[in-house]
Write a protein that holds these residues in place. Structure first.
Motif, PDB file in Angstrom:
ATOM      1  N   GLY B 795     -46.545 -31.854 -12.243  1.00  0.00           N
ATOM      2  CA  GLY B 795     -46.903 -32.110 -13.636  1.00  0.00           C
ATOM      3  C   GLY B 795     -45.821 -31.642 -14.586  1.00  0.00           C
ATOM      4  N   LEU B 796     -45.282 -30.457 -14.331  1.00  0.00           N
ATOM      5  CA  LEU B 796     -44.245 -29.931 -15.222  1.00  0.00           C
ATOM      6  C   LEU B 796     -43.009 -30.822 -15.178  1.00  0.00           C
ATOM      7  N   MET B 797     -42.659 -31.272 -13.978  1.00  0.00           N
ATOM      8  CA  MET B 797     -41.500 -32.158 -13.880  1.00  0.00           C
ATOM      9  C   MET B 797     -41.766 -33.470 -14.599  1.00  0.00           C
ATOM     10  N   GLY B 798     -42.986 -34.001 -14.368  1.00  0.00           N
ATOM     11  CA  GLY B 798     -43.353 -35.249 -15.039  1.00  0.00           C
ATOM     12  C   GLY B 798     -43.289 -35.091 -16.544  1.00  0.00           C
ATOM     13  N   ALA B 799     -43.773 -33.947 -17.027  1.00  0.00           N
ATOM     14  CA  ALA B 799     -43.779 -33.704 -18.464  1.00  0.00           C
ATOM     15  C   ALA B 799     -42.353 -33.702 -18.999  1.00  0.00           C
ATOM     16  N   ALA B 800     -41.437 -33.104 -18.229  1.00  0.00           N
ATOM     17  CA  ALA B 800     -40.043 -33.062 -18.679  1.00  0.00           C
ATOM     18  C   ALA B 800     -39.522 -34.483 -18.840  1.00  0.00           C
ATOM     19  N   GLY B 801     -39.934 -35.376 -17.917  1.00  0.00           N
ATOM     20  CA  GLY B 801     -39.492 -36.760 -18.013  1.00  0.00           C
ATOM     21  C   GLY B 801     -40.122 -37.491 -19.186  1.00  0.00           C
ATOM     22  N   VAL B 802     -41.448 -37.396 -19.283  1.00  0.00           N
ATOM     23  CA  VAL B 802     -42.154 -38.136 -20.330  1.00  0.00           C
ATOM     24  C   VAL B 802     -41.747 -37.666 -21.716  1.00  0.00           C
ATOM     25  N   SER B 803     -41.574 -36.343 -21.863  1.00  0.00           N
ATOM     26  CA  SER B 803     -41.342 -35.824 -23.212  1.00  0.00           C
ATOM     27  C   SER B 803     -39.966 -36.213 -23.728  1.00  0.00           C
ATOM     28  N   ALA B 804     -39.092 -36.698 -22.835  1.00  0.00           N
ATOM     29  CA  ALA B 804     -37.800 -37.166 -23.325  1.00  0.00           C
ATOM     30  C   ALA B 804     -37.994 -38.308 -24.317  1.00  0.00           C
ATOM     31  N   LEU B 805     -39.091 -39.068 -24.107  1.00  0.00           N
ATOM     32  CA  LEU B 805     -39.422 -40.165 -25.023  1.00  0.00           C
ATOM     33  C   LEU B 805     -39.735 -39.651 -26.423  1.00  0.00           C
ATOM     34  N   LEU B 806     -40.122 -38.372 -26.466  1.00  0.00           N
ATOM     35  CA  LEU B 806     -40.649 -37.806 -27.695  1.00  0.00           C
ATOM     36  C   LEU B 806     -39.580 -37.267 -28.617  1.00  0.00           C
ATOM     37  N   LYS B 807     -38.374 -37.117 -28.063  1.00  0.00           N
ATOM     38  CA  LYS B 807     -37.331 -36.348 -28.749  1.00  0.00           C
ATOM     39  C   LYS B 807     -37.329 -36.507 -30.267  1.00  0.00           C
ATOM     40  N   SER B 808     -37.435 -37.789 -30.704  1.00  0.00           N
ATOM     41  CA  SER B 808     -37.272 -37.996 -32.143  1.00  0.00           C
ATOM     42  C   SER B 808     -38.452 -37.445 -32.940  1.00  0.00           C
ATOM     43  N   ALA B 809     -39.585 -37.249 -32.266  1.00  0.00           N
ATOM     44  CA  ALA B 809     -40.756 -36.780 -33.013  1.00  0.00           C
ATOM     45  C   ALA B 809     -40.893 -35.266 -32.952  1.00  0.00           C
ATOM     46  N   LEU B 810     -39.921 -34.600 -32.344  1.00  0.00           N
ATOM     47  CA  LEU B 810     -40.105 -33.169 -32.076  1.00  0.00           C
ATOM     48  C   LEU B 810     -39.509 -32.252 -33.140  1.00  0.00           C
ATOM     49  N   HIS B 811     -38.982 -32.828 -34.223  1.00  0.00           N
ATOM     50  CA  HIS B 811     -38.471 -31.988 -35.323  1.00  0.00           C
ATOM     51  C   HIS B 811     -37.455 -30.980 -34.825  1.00  0.00           C
ATOM     52  N   GLY B 812     -36.717 -31.330 -33.824  1.00  0.00           N
ATOM     53  CA  GLY B 812     -35.671 -30.417 -33.370  1.00  0.00           C
ATOM     54  C   GLY B 812     -36.128 -29.413 -32.319  1.00  0.00           C
ATOM     55  N   VAL B 813     -37.418 -29.396 -31.976  1.00  0.00           N
ATOM     56  CA  VAL B 813     -37.854 -28.554 -30.862  1.00  0.00           C
ATOM     57  C   VAL B 813     -37.346 -29.228 -29.577  1.00  0.00           C
ATOM     58  N   SER B 814     -36.784 -28.435 -28.672  1.00  0.00           N
ATOM     59  CA  SER B 814     -36.303 -29.037 -27.427  1.00  0.00           C
ATOM     60  C   SER B 814     -37.482 -29.618 -26.656  1.00  0.00           C
ATOM     61  N   HIS B 815     -37.264 -30.741 -25.985  1.00  0.00           N
ATOM     62  CA  HIS B 815     -38.391 -31.289 -25.239  1.00  0.00           C
ATOM     63  C   HIS B 815     -38.626 -30.495 -23.963  1.00  0.00           C
ATOM     64  N   LEU B 816     -37.778 -29.500 -23.732  1.00  0.00           N
ATOM     65  CA  LEU B 816     -38.005 -28.607 -22.593  1.00  0.00           C
ATOM     66  C   LEU B 816     -38.432 -27.227 -23.088  1.00  0.00           C
ATOM     67  N   ASP B 817     -38.940 -27.192 -24.309  1.00  0.00           N
ATOM     68  CA  ASP B 817     -39.326 -25.933 -24.933  1.00  0.00           C
ATOM     69  C   ASP B 817     -40.185 -25.075 -23.998  1.00  0.00           C
ATOM     70  N   PRO B 818     -39.685 -23.885 -23.612  1.00  0.00           N
ATOM     71  CA  PRO B 818     -40.411 -23.083 -22.610  1.00  0.00           C
ATOM     72  C   PRO B 818     -41.795 -22.648 -23.078  1.00  0.00           C
ATOM     73  N   VAL B 819     -41.945 -22.409 -24.370  1.00  0.00           N
ATOM     74  CA  VAL B 819     -43.250 -21.943 -24.858  1.00  0.00           C
ATOM     75  C   VAL B 819     -44.330 -22.989 -24.568  1.00  0.00           C
ATOM     76  N   ALA B 820     -44.004 -24.231 -24.829  1.00  0.00           N
ATOM     77  CA  ALA B 820     -44.991 -25.293 -24.597  1.00  0.00           C
ATOM     78  C   ALA B 820     -45.338 -25.391 -23.111  1.00  0.00           C
ATOM     79  N   TYR B 821     -44.329 -25.281 -22.267  1.00  0.00           N
ATOM     80  CA  TYR B 821     -44.568 -25.416 -20.826  1.00  0.00           C
ATOM     81  C   TYR B 821     -45.392 -24.238 -20.302  1.00  0.00           C
ATOM     82  N   LEU B 822     -44.968 -23.015 -20.690  1.00  0.00           N
ATOM     83  CA  LEU B 822     -45.706 -21.833 -20.256  1.00  0.00           C
ATOM     84  C   LEU B 822     -47.143 -21.884 -20.776  1.00  0.00           C
TER      85      LEU B 822
END
Lengths: 113, 855
Positions: B795-822
């Motif tokens: 799931g975490l790996m999948g999330a890393a892939g899917v969230s790449a689509l989100l980049k533009s909506a993330l206001h500069g938060v990395s799509h690999l933001d550790p806080v969100a994953y943890l």
């Protein structure tokens, strides 16, 4: 389980439809009469089983080679009579030709070999 | 052909035909018996049915009967266990419903045509030339194309504007359109009439058609409104009709007023919109109706020739090699947006695609979780039916037949679930549309695409959850722990992706709200005097702006005043493409005055700000400097813009001027060209809260020229609107994540309960022998550790892939933001443990004596 006590001759596949078409060429007949006629005309060599006759008749209906009409049997019972359609006559001619061709070919082989 | 017809006929009459056949065969037997032939009836009697079946087989419909039989049986089975059926249907309805809602939304925005006349022959027209792009077309050019194009039977024009309404002092959203627009689109009037080229100019009066919503809001739905007069921008206009609420126009915007574009100069004294090729007075969007049998490509060719022809008359306005490019016009368009850029642009629809890819992925994940759950549920049910299956196999049911029966059950479930899902999807979409204040004409009735999608979704779901358990049951492997673990792993993985994505969006929202945009917006007000619309010549506009600035500077409560052609956080944007070694960056180009940086407090990091009289000079933002001249000092360098070379005088701190969420884009500032003074907005920074300033600013403007009606807006308002849309999407995804989490937890509860129920005896013995609670639960918990662990990892790996689509909506938060994953992992584990605790406690309180005595 054997259906008949007499030695039974296998009908070549495909031949049944041809025989039914031919038998119906004269006049409309019901199922049992078709079986009887084939049986009698073949000098009781060929026996048409119920299990192959009715599927074959259904096939004739499906292909449009024959139609079925309700009529009264010689025993005074309501029964379906099958009669050939124009398409059925055509099919008969075609099958007869084909049969003649194949039969001639087989005969030729048997004679020459 | 005839044969198919006869087959169908048989299908419809098959009961009667079967009876006829039975009768006929009975006659055959009677006759045979009478003749006393060797084939006497008795022997045959047992075979009667199978003989008849052979004959019926000829028609090829036996499968229909078998299927009906399976369906009837399946329905009885489901009816007998309502608990199972209801939970399965609810689960499926959620999984399928979310997908249907997502697809319907996609359908609505991207596929479905607007409810206008012959939408498929409408095209939207943009301007394009090498290195140039405009989404709008100057009105005089539109008029030229309208008069000369043979491939277009009608040309439509739409210009967005605002008018002040006297009386209540408010302003109204106005769509100035070509008079033919409403009729050409098949728009009708709720009362009175719509705009009409034949009637609008006849009386010499100004005419206006009210939007349905505006009529309800402002006139309380007054039936006597037609014929009345209304004062707009100080001019008297006659209300000739109220548009029907069903009339969509060509955008999602619902204008308050529909007005003929030909009358715009009479509202805005001196407006040159009808004749000005530079389109300084706002943008006009162009649509065309293709002539019957004409393709868009042919129309493009003709328009290109016409543009070349027009260039002979207007060499300064029509670009070299200008092409007019089309895209489907009968579908939802971005309303009011205007893009003028120095490079090819993505259209509105192209920009939406990744958004839908993301929504689709998330919705599919929910379906996967739901199916995983159902799979476990069916497996559990399978073991409950162990006896039934054994009996059926031992009396001779083939495993193929059993699998078919079980799949029929799944298909029936999926069918019911899909119907429920369509209903649920409709409700979800309905709520969504109310929430986003969508127009009344939006049609939610599922069309064939939605119906098709629902069918496919239901079918896929039935296969996903039905096949594996069916195979297992048929193969008589009821203990099937392995399959269960795969199912749990899938659910964990899917919900994990959803949790991470919603976590990321929430983080992005937090950051956006708390973020330093890099400039001051809280206390800044933008005043757009729209001098161009009021017919000011550039020189006069320059004088007006100077006077205005002078008067404002002297006012108490105002700290600074500056000018910009593209006020921060507004809708207007000019872009340029900066290139270096084959890579390019899109930067916003701002035409400003020397007071701009001080007013919005953008820090100059190196060099100096722009000063009056700087020619061919720019200030670039830090990110631009680092992109164009990495590792070097940008000061004094030259930036290419088209054929101009601009000296870099200073480097400004990065500021997100155009969009809260924007990341990566840079800014280039240039002193405004006095010839463009008519398009400038005044930015005013207040010393205190900006709210009280608006009225005062209007009065100051009126004091200089009573004719001018300025548009005054707080930057804070624009900011809040932008954050709000981010908040909505974060919330929507969080809801999806929550749904997935709940579904996954239900799955875990079910699985733990099931495992425990199967090992009751073992547990009882352990307790009887004096095992501690931990020793009892431990081995069971261990069985779940692996699938949950693997699921989380995947799931975490999948999330890393899917969230790449989100980049533009993330206001500069990395799509690999550790806080969100943890955060996602912690939430998930907590939920999983909580889900497991209940069944485990029940296991420990088991009646040991009862269990050991049982069986």
């Amino acid at each position: 389980m054997p259906m008949s006590k007499m030695p039974k001759s296998e009908m070549p596949s495909g031949a049944l439809v041809l025989l039914i078409l031919r038998v119906l060429q004269g006049a409309p007949l019901h199922g049992y009469a078709i079986a009887q006629k084939i049986h009698v005309l073949s000098a009781e060599v060929l026996t048409v089983e119920e299990g192959s006759l009715y599927p074959a008749l259904q096939k004739l209906l499906l292909k449009g080679w024959a139609t079925a009409e309700w009529g009264i049997s010689e025993t005074n019972r309501k029964v379906r009579f099958y009669s050939l359609t124009a398409a059925g006559r055509q099919q008969l001619t075609a099958e007869l030709e084909e049969y003649g061709r194949v039969n001639g070919a087989i005969q030729a082989v048997l004679r020459m070999a | 052909m005839h044969e198919i017809w006869r087959r169908l006929q048989y299908l419809l009459q098959r009961q009667q035909r079967d009876a006829e056949l039975a009768d006929e065969m009975a006659f055959h037997r009677e006759m045979a018996e009478r003749d006393g032939g060797p084939e006497g009836g008795q022997i045959r009697l047992g075979n009667e049915l199978s003989l008849r079946e052979q004959s019926r087989d000829v028609w090829g419909w036996t499968w229909v009967d078998a299927m009906l039989q399976d369906l009837r049986f399946a329905a009885r089975q489901l009816w007998k266990s309502p608990g199972f059926t209801i939970s399965a249907v609810v689960m499926l309805a959620v999984g399928i419903g979310v997908n249907i809602a997502a697809f319907s939304f996609f359908n609505l925005m991207m596929l479905r045509t607007l409810p206008v006349r012959s939408p498929e022959t409408l095209v939207r027209v943009h301007r394009s030339a090498p290195g140039k792009y405009w989404s709008d077309v100057p009105y005089p050019a539109i008029a030229f194309y309208r008069d000369h194009a043979r491939t277009l039977t009608a040309v439509l024009a739409l210009h967005y504007s605002k008018l002040t309404v006297d009386g209540d002092g408010g302003s109204a959203q106005a769509h100035f359109v070509s008079s033919n627009l409403m009729r050409e689109l098949g728009g009708t009037a709720r009362m009175g009439r719509v705009l009409d080229p034949a009637l609008d100019e006849r009386s010499g009066e100004l005419v206006v058609v009210l939007g349905a919503g505006y009529w309800e809001r402002q006139f309380g739905g007054d039936a006597g409104v037609v014929g009345r007069l209304i004062k707009l921008n100080g001019q008297v206009a006659r209300i000739v009709g109220v548009a029907s609420a069903d009339f969509s126009g060509l955008t999602m915007q619902q204008p308050d007023l529909w007005l003929p574009i030909g009358q715009k100069p009479r509202y805005v004294t001196g407006s040159k919109i009808l004749s000005d090729f530079s389109a300084s007075d706002g943008s006009v969007d162009m649509w065309g109706r293709l002539a019957p049998g004409t393709s868009a490509a042919v129309a493009e060719q003709e328009l290109q020739l016409l543009a070349a022809e027009l260039r002979k008359q207007e060499p300064g306005s029509i670009w070299e090699n200008e092409r007019l490019i089309t895209e489907p016009g009968g579908v939802v368009q971005n309303a009011g947006g205007m893009t003028r850029a120095s490079g090819p642009q993505q259209t509105f629809r192209e920009k939406l695609l990744p958004v839908f890819a993301l929504i689709g992925t998330l919705a599919f994940l929910i379906l996967a979780v739901a199916c995983g759950n159902l799979g476990s549920l069916l497996l559990a049910r399978g073991s409950a039916r162990e006896r039934e299956m054994s009996i059926r196999i031992s009396v001779g049911a083939g495993s193929g037949r059993l699998v078919r029966q079980l799949l029929t059950e799944s298909a029936l479930l999926a069918g019911i679930g899909t119907v429920a899902g369509v209903g649920l999807g409709w409700v979800v979409l309905r709520v969504l549309l109310v929430w986003t204040e969508a127009p009344a004409w939006v049609n939610l009735t599922p069309d064939w695409r939605v119906a098709g999608f629902a069918t496919v979704a239901g079918f896929v779901a039935a296969l996903l959850f039905g096949l594996a358990p069916a195979m297992q049951i048929a193969r008589q492997r009821f203990a099937a722990m392995g399959m269960r673990q795969v199912l749990i792993g899938t659910q964990v993985a899917s919900s994990c992706v959803l949790l991470v994505v919603s976590g990321l969006l929430v983080r992005a929202l937090e950051k956006a709200v708390a973020a330093d945009l890099g400039f001051e917006f809280e206390q800044v007000v933008a005043v757009d005097a729209r001098l161009g619309s009021h017919g000011y010549a550039p020189a006069a506009a320059g004088v007006f702006l100077e006077t205005l600035k002078e008067r404002l500077r002297g006012t108490a409560g105002i700290e600074a005043v500056g000018l910009s052609a593209t006020p921060p956080l507004g809708g207007r944007r000019t872009t340029m493409t900066i290139e270096r070694e084959g890579r390019s960056m899109i930067a916003s180009l701002h035409a400003v005055d020397s007071g701009f940086f001080g007013t919005v407090k953008i820090q100059i990091l190196r060099g100096r700000a722009l000063e009056r009289g700087d020619r061919d000079a720019v200030v670039v933002s830090d990110v631009v400097a680092r992109f164009r001249w990495p590792g070097e000092d940008a000061l004094g360098r030259e930036l290419e813009m088209g054929d101009r070379r601009l000296t870099v005088l200073g480097v400004a701190a990065d500021a997100r001027l155009m969009a809260v969420e924007e990341g990566g884009g840079g800014d280039v500032y240039e002193l405004y060209d006095e010839r463009n003074a008519t398009g400038m907005s005044v930015l005013v920074r207040a010393s205190g809260p900006a709210e009280g300033l608006a009225t005062h600013l209007r009065e100051v403007v009126k004091g200089i020229d009573g004719q001018v009606v300025p548009e005054v807006s707080l930057l804070k308002g624009a900011y809040l609107r932008k954050v709000d849309s981010a908040r909505r999407s974060a919330m929507a995804v969080s809801v999806m994540g929550g749904v997935a989490l709940v579904l996954a937890c239900l799955g875990i509860v079910g699985l733990v309960s099931f495992t425990i129920s199967r090992r009751m005896k073992e547990i009882g013995i352990r307790i009887a022998l004096g095992a501690s609670p931990l020793q009892v639960v431990g081995p069971i918990a261990k069985r779940f550790a692996m699938p949950v662990g693997i699921g989380l990892g995947v799931g975490l790996m999948g999330a890393a892939g899917v969230s790449a689509l989100l980049k533009s909506a993330l206001h500069g938060v990395s799509h690999l933001d550790p806080v969100a994953y943890l955060g996602a992992v912690v939430v998930f584990l907590a939920a999983a443990v909580a889900a497991g605790v209940g069944p485990a406690r029940r296991a420990l309180q088991v009646d040991v004596a009862g269990v050991l005595r049982g069986d």
